[in-house]
Design a protein around this motif. Structure first.
Motif, PDB file in Angstrom:
ATOM      1  N   VAL A 196       0.857  -1.186   0.000  1.00  0.00           N
ATOM      2  CA  VAL A 196       0.000   0.000   0.000  1.00  0.00           C
ATOM      3  C   VAL A 196       0.890   1.232   0.000  1.00  0.00           C
ATOM      4  O   VAL A 196       1.649   1.465   0.941  1.00  0.00           O
ATOM      5  CB  VAL A 196      -0.951   0.013   1.221  1.00  0.00           C
ATOM      6  CG1 VAL A 196      -1.842   1.252   1.169  1.00  0.00           C
ATOM      7  CG2 VAL A 196      -1.792  -1.253   1.265  1.00  0.00           C
ATOM      8  N   GLY A 197       0.814   2.014  -1.088  1.00  0.00           N
ATOM      9  CA  GLY A 197       1.636   3.216  -1.227  1.00  0.00           C
ATOM     10  C   GLY A 197       2.660   3.034  -2.330  1.00  0.00           C
ATOM     11  O   GLY A 197       3.549   2.182  -2.232  1.00  0.00           O
ATOM     12  N   ALA A 225       9.330   4.104  -1.290  1.00  0.00           N
ATOM     13  CA  ALA A 225       9.448   2.976  -0.356  1.00  0.00           C
ATOM     14  C   ALA A 225       8.693   1.762  -0.874  1.00  0.00           C
ATOM     15  O   ALA A 225       9.219   0.637  -0.864  1.00  0.00           O
ATOM     16  CB  ALA A 225       8.929   3.380   1.021  1.00  0.00           C
ATOM     17  N   GLU A 258      -2.371   2.415  -4.617  1.00  0.00           N
ATOM     18  CA  GLU A 258      -1.983   3.817  -4.426  1.00  0.00           C
ATOM     19  C   GLU A 258      -3.242   4.681  -4.451  1.00  0.00           C
ATOM     20  O   GLU A 258      -4.062   4.567  -5.354  1.00  0.00           O
ATOM     21  CB  GLU A 258      -1.001   4.237  -5.540  1.00  0.00           C
ATOM     22  CG  GLU A 258      -0.741   5.715  -5.663  1.00  0.00           C
ATOM     23  CD  GLU A 258      -0.211   6.388  -4.376  1.00  0.00           C
ATOM     24  OE1 GLU A 258       0.768   5.885  -3.800  1.00  0.00           O
ATOM     25  OE2 GLU A 258      -0.813   7.393  -3.967  1.00  0.00           O
ATOM     26  N   GLY A 308       4.699   9.095  -5.042  1.00  0.00           N
ATOM     27  CA  GLY A 308       4.581   9.753  -3.733  1.00  0.00           C
ATOM     28  C   GLY A 308       5.216  11.124  -3.696  1.00  0.00           C
ATOM     29  O   GLY A 308       4.986  11.960  -4.580  1.00  0.00           O
ATOM     30  N   LEU A 309       6.031  11.350  -2.669  1.00  0.00           N
ATOM     31  CA  LEU A 309       6.616  12.683  -2.459  1.00  0.00           C
ATOM     32  C   LEU A 309       7.680  13.028  -3.498  1.00  0.00           C
ATOM     33  O   LEU A 309       8.131  14.165  -3.552  1.00  0.00           O
ATOM     34  CB  LEU A 309       7.215  12.785  -1.054  1.00  0.00           C
ATOM     35  CG  LEU A 309       6.208  12.980   0.081  1.00  0.00           C
ATOM     36  CD1 LEU A 309       6.889  12.813   1.434  1.00  0.00           C
ATOM     37  CD2 LEU A 309       5.550  14.357  -0.010  1.00  0.00           C
ATOM     38  N   VAL A 349       9.164  16.764  -3.557  1.00  0.00           N
ATOM     39  CA  VAL A 349      10.405  17.335  -4.093  1.00  0.00           C
ATOM     40  C   VAL A 349      10.042  18.571  -4.922  1.00  0.00           C
ATOM     41  O   VAL A 349       9.082  18.548  -5.694  1.00  0.00           O
ATOM     42  CB  VAL A 349      11.154  16.278  -4.960  1.00  0.00           C
ATOM     43  CG1 VAL A 349      12.334  16.909  -5.678  1.00  0.00           C
ATOM     44  CG2 VAL A 349      11.617  15.112  -4.093  1.00  0.00           C
ATOM     45  N   HIS A 399      13.920  21.183  -8.784  1.00  0.00           N
ATOM     46  CA  HIS A 399      14.970  20.201  -8.512  1.00  0.00           C
ATOM     47  C   HIS A 399      14.845  19.021  -9.474  1.00  0.00           C
ATOM     48  O   HIS A 399      14.599  17.893  -9.052  1.00  0.00           O
ATOM     49  CB  HIS A 399      14.874  19.705  -7.055  1.00  0.00           C
ATOM     50  CG  HIS A 399      15.466  20.665  -6.079  1.00  0.00           C
ATOM     51  ND1 HIS A 399      15.407  20.496  -4.731  1.00  0.00           N
ATOM     52  CD2 HIS A 399      16.170  21.815  -6.282  1.00  0.00           C
ATOM     53  CE1 HIS A 399      16.022  21.497  -4.123  1.00  0.00           C
ATOM     54  NE2 HIS A 399      16.489  22.312  -5.041  1.00  0.00           N
ATOM     55  N   VAL A 447      -6.907   4.072  -5.588  1.00  0.00           N
ATOM     56  CA  VAL A 447      -7.539   3.144  -4.636  1.00  0.00           C
ATOM     57  C   VAL A 447      -6.994   3.467  -3.247  1.00  0.00           C
ATOM     58  O   VAL A 447      -5.784   3.358  -3.014  1.00  0.00           O
ATOM     59  CB  VAL A 447      -7.220   1.661  -4.979  1.00  0.00           C
ATOM     60  CG1 VAL A 447      -7.833   0.727  -3.941  1.00  0.00           C
ATOM     61  CG2 VAL A 447      -7.707   1.319  -6.377  1.00  0.00           C
ATOM     62  N   ARG A 448      -7.882   3.884  -2.354  1.00  0.00           N
ATOM     63  CA  ARG A 448      -7.428   4.317  -1.036  1.00  0.00           C
ATOM     64  C   ARG A 448      -7.643   3.217  -0.012  1.00  0.00           C
ATOM     65  O   ARG A 448      -8.774   2.741   0.172  1.00  0.00           O
ATOM     66  CB  ARG A 448      -8.194   5.588  -0.649  1.00  0.00           C
ATOM     67  CG  ARG A 448      -7.695   6.212   0.615  1.00  0.00           C
ATOM     68  CD  ARG A 448      -8.312   7.590   0.809  1.00  0.00           C
ATOM     69  NE  ARG A 448      -8.077   8.048   2.159  1.00  0.00           N
ATOM     70  CZ  ARG A 448      -6.909   8.516   2.596  1.00  0.00           C
ATOM     71  NH1 ARG A 448      -5.882   8.608   1.783  1.00  0.00           N
ATOM     72  NH2 ARG A 448      -6.773   8.894   3.849  1.00  0.00           N
ATOM     73  N   GLY A 500       3.962   6.540   3.808  1.00  0.00           N
ATOM     74  CA  GLY A 500       4.664   7.810   3.954  1.00  0.00           C
ATOM     75  C   GLY A 500       4.055   8.743   4.992  1.00  0.00           C
ATOM     76  O   GLY A 500       3.408   8.313   5.955  1.00  0.00           O
ATOM     77  N   VAL A 538       3.567  22.979  -0.048  1.00  0.00           N
ATOM     78  CA  VAL A 538       4.323  22.098  -0.952  1.00  0.00           C
ATOM     79  C   VAL A 538       3.351  21.344  -1.857  1.00  0.00           C
ATOM     80  O   VAL A 538       3.551  21.261  -3.074  1.00  0.00           O
ATOM     81  CB  VAL A 538       5.200  21.102  -0.136  1.00  0.00           C
ATOM     82  CG1 VAL A 538       5.746  19.999  -1.030  1.00  0.00           C
ATOM     83  CG2 VAL A 538       6.341  21.833   0.570  1.00  0.00           C
ATOM     84  N   GLU A 576      21.313  22.712  -0.761  1.00  0.00           N
ATOM     85  CA  GLU A 576      20.079  23.507  -0.663  1.00  0.00           C
ATOM     86  C   GLU A 576      20.391  24.935  -0.229  1.00  0.00           C
ATOM     87  O   GLU A 576      19.762  25.876  -0.681  1.00  0.00           O
ATOM     88  CB  GLU A 576      19.111  22.884   0.356  1.00  0.00           C
ATOM     89  CG  GLU A 576      18.553  21.559  -0.064  1.00  0.00           C
ATOM     90  CD  GLU A 576      17.144  21.676  -0.626  1.00  0.00           C
ATOM     91  OE1 GLU A 576      16.568  22.769  -0.597  1.00  0.00           O
ATOM     92  OE2 GLU A 576      16.630  20.655  -1.113  1.00  0.00           O
ATOM     93  N   TRP A 591       8.804   6.127   5.229  1.00  0.00           N
ATOM     94  CA  TRP A 591       8.559   7.148   6.256  1.00  0.00           C
ATOM     95  C   TRP A 591       7.518   6.717   7.289  1.00  0.00           C
ATOM     96  O   TRP A 591       7.570   7.144   8.420  1.00  0.00           O
ATOM     97  CB  TRP A 591       8.132   8.465   5.586  1.00  0.00           C
ATOM     98  CG  TRP A 591       9.311   9.310   5.200  1.00  0.00           C
ATOM     99  CD1 TRP A 591      10.606   8.890   5.077  1.00  0.00           C
ATOM    100  CD2 TRP A 591       9.314  10.715   4.914  1.00  0.00           C
ATOM    101  NE1 TRP A 591      11.416   9.952   4.730  1.00  0.00           N
ATOM    102  CE2 TRP A 591      10.640  11.077   4.618  1.00  0.00           C
ATOM    103  CE3 TRP A 591       8.315  11.686   4.860  1.00  0.00           C
ATOM    104  CZ2 TRP A 591      11.013  12.386   4.286  1.00  0.00           C
ATOM    105  CZ3 TRP A 591       8.676  12.987   4.528  1.00  0.00           C
ATOM    106  CH2 TRP A 591      10.012  13.322   4.245  1.00  0.00           C
ATOM    107  N   LEU A 630      16.447  10.826   3.158  1.00  0.00           N
ATOM    108  CA  LEU A 630      16.279  11.075   1.732  1.00  0.00           C
ATOM    109  C   LEU A 630      15.685   9.854   1.034  1.00  0.00           C
ATOM    110  O   LEU A 630      15.525   8.789   1.640  1.00  0.00           O
ATOM    111  CB  LEU A 630      17.634  11.432   1.125  1.00  0.00           C
ATOM    112  CG  LEU A 630      18.267  12.712   1.697  1.00  0.00           C
ATOM    113  CD1 LEU A 630      19.673  12.894   1.182  1.00  0.00           C
ATOM    114  CD2 LEU A 630      17.402  13.929   1.399  1.00  0.00           C
ATOM    115  N   ILE A 631      15.407  10.032  -0.243  1.00  0.00           N
ATOM    116  CA  ILE A 631      14.784   8.963  -1.019  1.00  0.00           C
ATOM    117  C   ILE A 631      15.643   7.692  -0.946  1.00  0.00           C
ATOM    118  O   ILE A 631      15.130   6.591  -0.784  1.00  0.00           O
ATOM    119  CB  ILE A 631      14.607   9.399  -2.493  1.00  0.00           C
ATOM    120  CG1 ILE A 631      13.713  10.631  -2.553  1.00  0.00           C
ATOM    121  CG2 ILE A 631      14.058   8.282  -3.339  1.00  0.00           C
ATOM    122  CD1 ILE A 631      13.834  11.446  -3.830  1.00  0.00           C
TER     123      ILE A 631
END
Ligand SMILES: Cc1cc2nc3c(=O)[nH]c(=O)nc-3n(C[C@H](O)[C@H](O)[C@H](O)COP(=O)(O)OP(=O)(O)OC[C@H]3O[C@@H](n4cnc5c(N)ncnc54)[C@H](O)[C@@H]3O)c2cc1C
Length: 457
Positions: A9-10, A14, A37, A44-45, A50, A54, A79-80, A102, A126, A207, A365, A373-374
């Motif tokens: 799931v997700g 990750a 997902e 995801g992020l 990000v 970048h 699909v949640r 995450g 973000v 950064e 996460w 980081l990733i």
């Protein structure tokens, strides 16, 4: 041969890394993986966290895409878990589940006035500038002076996007509504507040350096913040990263733009260290009007102590970038204090007894908290997958492990799921939208439009 039917799931890094690692792991059983997902787009992020300017980091998407494009992982997008599919469903159709959901919420910050109008969580901002489908399209940037609280990379991302001129973001994948919002911005001064000093920051040199390269933006640092104590000097001497950060800041101290002396840019980005926000003052209408912060000082061992000296800066908006926080999932143990699924190396533990919950795993996460980081999600996934493989005897025994069962179930519930082919369709559509303007892509934001394009409707 035994077969492992696995649900993940997700579809952030990750989840995708976990699937890839399992498929490549030497094992004595067959594997078939379904990846669920909640969004109609994967990654995801990396797609929705990000920053758009970048592109090199967004390039991680190419590696993740290669994994999905192999075609040996089934994707069910839009699909949640907890709404469209439940833990009971997964137990009925799979041998095990890995949660890789995450963290997308902001950590709370408990100071008076923090909930005033004009005070925002970084995660929401973000999500807006990265075109997340579940946040409002409009973002009003009507204040000249804004505060960003925090000294990590997310704080610098937020400060940079606020300070940057909209046209300098045009070559990126930002959507039209984001460009319009940034173009209308009245921001001239962005104040970043860190409770500790330059030798204790959490952001990375890359950064930081980027802030000094923004067109028509002066970086402003203050001499009083560089009165280093022994612990800070030791950190600078022993840690390469801290040394580079100090070097960059020291260069800025000697530039014309420092301490407001002589900078000619139309926008300024101020870095305030040893500054602990204690109150947000509001105007008669309850809107953010000023930030009150306490001057702190080093305590000699890398920490801080109060000085009792209060200062105030007028601001019209505030962005809290003090960390992300995971969200609980239905029927899955959750550690409310840390915002994670309680686990031992990815094996999920019951909330009160610390006993293993068979068949349930976590990675990324939601497993270890929103730090790193990733790349870290890869080593994380390795650990979780190794336990899953070793736990073969403890997997669930599903009633109906057939691959046909899941599409039938989603169909019966009226869920409009998207698949790999659908993602390709949406991806190509976004790339085509960008092509006439020589942009890599233009993101489609509304969820129903994403689903419609994906499903070819
Ligand atoms: C603003 C920001 C900027 C960053 N910039 C960088 C950077 O420049 N470089 C870098 O290396 N790292 C960066 N990171 C860190 C990086 O994004 C994370 O390390 C990584 O994304 C964590 O991966 P994850 O798969 O655990 O979580 P996520 O990437 O959050 O993926 C989780 C996925 O699970 C899905 N999901 C959640 N709940 C459900 C549910 N109920 N049902 C179905 N699906 C669900 C989500 O939609 C999401 O797709 C940044 C993070 C943030 C917040």
């Amino acid at each position: 041969m035994t077969k492992l039917r696995l649900a993940i799931v997700g579809a952030g890094p990750a989840g995708i890394y976990a699937a890839d690692i399992l498929l490549k792991t030497e094992r004595s059983f067959d594997v078939s993986i379904d990846l669920f997902e909640q969004l109609p787009a994967p990654y995801g992020l990396v797609r929705y966290g990000v920053a758009p300017d970048h592109p090199r980091i967004k390039g991680v998407i190419n590696a993740l895409r290669d994994v999905l494009d192999r075609g040996d992982i089934r994707i069910f997008g839009n699909v949640r878990f907890g709404e469209d599919i439940t833990l009971a469903d997964l137990k009925k159709h799979y041998n095990a589940v890995i949660f890789a959901t995450g963290a997308i919420r902001d950590t709370k910050l408990d100071i008076p006035g923090i909930d005033a109008e004009g005070s925002f969580g970084a995660a929401d901002f973000v999500s807006w500038f990265d075109g997340h489908p579940d946040v409002p399209r409009e973002w009003t940037l009507d204040a000249e002076s804004v505060a960003v609280l925090g000294n990590g990379n997310v704080a610098l991302d937020v400060a940079r996007i606020l300070a940057k001129h909209a046209e300098d973001l045009l070559p990126t994948e930002i959507s039209d509504n984001v460009h319009a919002g940034l173009e209308a911005s009245k921001v001239t001064d962005v104040h970043v507040f860190g409770r500790r000093g330059p030798a204790q920051v959490k952001f990375t040199p890359l950064e930081l350096r980027e802030l000094g390269e923004l067109r028509d933006v002066d970086t402003v640092v203050y001499d009083e913040d560089f009165d280093y104590d022994e612990a800070s000097l030791a950190a600078i001497a022993s840690n390469k990263q801290v040394k580079v950060i100090d070097r960059v800041l020291q260069q800025w101290r000697t530039r014309d733009s420092v301490n407001n002396a002589g900078g000619s840019a139309s926008r300024r980005l101020h870095l305030h260290f040893w500054a602990k926000p204690v109150e947000i003052r509001t105007d008669a209408e309850g809107k953010v009007a000023a930030i009150v912060y306490e001057r702190t000082e080093p305590d000699g061992s890398g920490g801080l102590r109060s000085t009792g000296e209060l200062r105030e800066i007028a601001i019209g908006q505030l962005y809290r970038a003090v960390g992300y926080f995971g969200s609980p999932l239905q029927d899955v143990p959750f550690d409310k204090r840390h915002g994670v699924i309680p686990n031992h190396e990815g094996q999920v533990l019951a909330k009160d007894s610390n006993q293993r919950v068979p068949g349930v795993y976590a990675t990324g996460w939601i497993k270890r908290g929103p730090v790193g980081l990733i790349g870290h999600t890869k080593s994380d996934a390795m650990e979780t997958v190794q336990h899953l493989v070793n736990d073969q005897g403890a997997w669930w025994q599903p009633e109906d492990p057939s691959e046909a069962a899941i599409p039938a179930l989603l169909e019966s519930r009226g869920v409009k799921w998207t698949d790999l082919e659908g993602w390709h369709r949406l991806d190509q559509h976004e790339v085509a939208l960008g092509a006439p303007h020589e942009r890599a892509r233009v993101k489609v934001v509304p969820r129903d439009e994403m689903v419609r394009i994906s499903r070819g409707e």
